[in-house]
Motif scaffolding. Structure first.
Motif, short mmCIF file in Angstrom:
data_model
loop_
_atom_site.label_atom_id
_atom_site.label_comp_id
_atom_site.label_asym_id
_atom_site.label_seq_id
_atom_site.Cartn_x
_atom_site.Cartn_y
_atom_site.Cartn_z
N PRO A 96 1.81 -16.44 -33.64
CA PRO A 96 2.58 -17.66 -33.89
C PRO A 96 3.81 -17.52 -34.78
CG PRO A 96 0.67 -17.62 -35.31
CD PRO A 96 0.55 -16.42 -34.42
N HIS A 97 4.30 -16.31 -34.99
CA HIS A 97 5.50 -16.11 -35.80
C HIS A 97 6.74 -16.65 -35.09
CE1 HIS A 97 5.30 -14.01 -39.56
NE2 HIS A 97 4.58 -13.01 -39.10
N TYR A 98 7.48 -17.54 -35.75
CA TYR A 98 8.83 -17.87 -35.28
C TYR A 98 9.77 -16.72 -35.64
CZ TYR A 98 7.43 -22.72 -34.55
OH TYR A 98 6.81 -23.85 -34.09
N ARG A 99 10.78 -16.53 -34.82
CA ARG A 99 11.81 -15.52 -35.12
C ARG A 99 13.11 -15.95 -34.46
NH1 ARG A 99 8.40 -11.33 -31.39
NH2 ARG A 99 6.75 -12.58 -32.30
N TYR A 111 10.55 -8.64 -37.52
CA TYR A 111 10.68 -10.07 -37.27
C TYR A 111 9.81 -10.92 -38.18
CZ TYR A 111 6.56 -9.23 -34.26
OH TYR A 111 5.33 -8.86 -33.76
N ASN A 112 8.81 -10.32 -38.82
CA ASN A 112 8.02 -11.09 -39.78
C ASN A 112 8.80 -11.38 -41.06
OD1 ASN A 112 7.82 -8.24 -40.40
ND2 ASN A 112 6.25 -8.76 -41.90
N LEU A 113 9.96 -10.76 -41.20
CA LEU A 113 10.85 -11.01 -42.34
C LEU A 113 12.09 -11.78 -41.92
CD1 LEU A 113 10.61 -7.50 -44.06
CD2 LEU A 113 9.21 -9.53 -44.50
N CYS A 114 12.03 -12.43 -40.76
CA CYS A 114 13.16 -13.21 -40.24
C CYS A 114 13.66 -14.20 -41.30
CB CYS A 114 12.71 -13.96 -38.99
SG CYS A 114 13.94 -15.10 -38.30
N ALA A 158 -4.54 -9.55 -37.37
CA ALA A 158 -3.19 -8.98 -37.45
C ALA A 158 -2.70 -8.95 -38.89
CB ALA A 158 -2.24 -9.80 -36.57
N VAL A 159 -3.03 -9.98 -39.67
CA VAL A 159 -2.68 -9.96 -41.09
C VAL A 159 -3.33 -8.75 -41.76
CG1 VAL A 159 -2.90 -11.19 -43.29
CG2 VAL A 159 -2.38 -12.46 -41.19
N GLY A 282 3.68 -5.74 -51.36
CA GLY A 282 3.52 -7.04 -50.71
C GLY A 282 3.37 -6.87 -49.21
N SER A 283 2.61 -7.78 -48.60
CA SER A 283 2.42 -7.74 -47.15
C SER A 283 2.38 -9.18 -46.65
CB SER A 283 1.11 -7.02 -46.80
OG SER A 283 0.92 -6.96 -45.40
N VAL A 284 3.29 -9.52 -45.74
CA VAL A 284 3.36 -10.89 -45.24
C VAL A 284 3.23 -10.91 -43.71
CG1 VAL A 284 5.89 -10.95 -45.11
CG2 VAL A 284 4.62 -13.09 -45.31
N GLY A 285 2.33 -11.73 -43.23
CA GLY A 285 2.19 -11.88 -41.79
C GLY A 285 1.88 -10.56 -41.10
N TYR A 286 2.65 -10.26 -40.05
CA TYR A 286 2.39 -9.08 -39.23
C TYR A 286 3.55 -8.90 -38.27
CZ TYR A 286 0.68 -13.39 -37.31
OH TYR A 286 0.59 -14.71 -36.98
#
Length: 338
Positions: A96-99, A111-114, A158-159, A282-286
């Motif tokens: 569900p990541h927006y990009r 893209y998880n850092l969009c 995925a996280v 740090g780790s955010v999303g995937y």
């Protein structure tokens, strides 16, 4: 259709909402299962934290009130113009990541850092509904043998997988995992799969420690009982200053700590951090994790559904989902079946 709509803290309403046909590049998905995430609990308890209020999110175009839920799977119901590779009846997992696809981080594949970072179900309408309309780039077709129930757990998996990748885990390393919620338990399972020599799981709940053993942990200890200086690598999956200190204390000189928990301001001993040459990551999303998780499930038979403790209908999402998760340690992952 029926949907669980967030209006404010402690104000989630299951109600009838209108939903149009998918637009260009979009797909409508009939939702099979949707998990309740710790992020959803934060929004329910005392949000908004990530949910946009007033100003719409730039990629979704949506602001509150909106439909919650970002851990979901389902079946393609309708395909919008310009969509290739999907057709009605396809079984899919949702990433569900927006990009935006245009910023520097998207162009670099991160893209998880969009610049427009966000998730369907938090910054746009999500999967706690009978149906969700999503950009087609969020969908991954499922092979035969991978169930929709399993696919609903791919998002938290995925996280965990992204965190393991960020950690630089090397074969034979000793790993500590602090906090055995869904993410921590999945980190235990994946760290074992990717070569950890020993995994020490830490949580105050005896039932969660028992599940960590089932998922491959070498040892499971109560809060505050991690042996000091023994881990090469630790994962903080709580989001609290105390548990970050536990991770740093448990990690050897030159070791690493990965932050997965959602916390506010965290104080650390700067002298100790420098003198021990420890790293906090740090780790955010995937990103690019769902294909590997689908492969692990389809080809290696890995099952990520051990963390699922209940399945409830959509109309019971508040009492049987949010309230139950906030008031008991016995529930770990609640799936909602619209």
């Amino acid at each position: 259709m029926r949907a669980a709509v967030w209006y404010g803290a402690r104000d989630v309403r299951v109600e009838d909402v209108k939903q149009g046909a998918p637009g260009r590049g979009e797909v409508a998905v009939s939702v099979a299962y949707c998990g309740i995430c710790g992020s959803d609990l934060h929004e329910y308890a005392d949000g908004p934290h990530a949910i946009p209020i007033g100003e719409p999110h730039p990629e979704s175009g949506r602001a509150a009130p909106l439909t919650l839920g970002h851990e979901f799977s389902g079946t393609v119901a309708e395909v919008g113009p310009g969509v290739a590779g999907f057709r009605p009846g396809d079984r899919v997992a949702v990433e569900p990541h927006y990009r935006c696809g245009r910023c520097a981080r998207c162009l670099a594949g991160e893209y998880n850092l969009c610049r427009h970072f966000g998730f369907a179900g938090l910054m746009g309408d999500g999967g706690l509904a009978e149906r969700a309309v999503l950009p087609s780039y969020m969908l991954h077709r499922l092979p035969d043998g991978v169930s929709l129930r399993q696919a609903a757990v791919f998002e938290p998996a995925a996280v965990a997988l992204h965190g393991v990748r960020r950690s630089g885990l090397r074969d034979g390393e000793t790993v500590a995992v602090v906090g055995l919620g869904p993410i921590g338990l999945l980190v235990v399972q994946l760290a074992v799969r990717y070569g950890a020599g020993e995994v020490i799981a830490c949580d105050p709940s005896p039932s969660r420690r028992a599940l960590a053993y089932q998922l491959g942990a070498s040892a499971a200890v109560d809060a505050g009982e991690l042996p000091p200086g023994t881990a090469d690598l630790a994962f903080e999956a709580v989001g609290a200053e105390r548990t970050l200190r536990d991770c740093l204390d448990a990690t050897r000189r030159g070791g690493r700590v990965v932050l997965l928990g959602l916390g506010g301001m965290l104080a650390v001993d700067g002298f100790a951090l420098v003198n021990n040459e420890q790293s906090i990551i740090g780790s955010v999303g995937y990103r690019d994790c769902h294909p590997e998780l689908i492969r692990l499930a389809a080809e290696e038979g890995m099952d990520f559904t051990s963390i699922v403790t209940s399945v409830v209908p959509l109309d019971d999402v508040v009492r049987g989902g949010f309230e139950t998760l906030m008031n008991t340690m016995e529930e770990i992952k609640v799936l909602v079946r619209p």
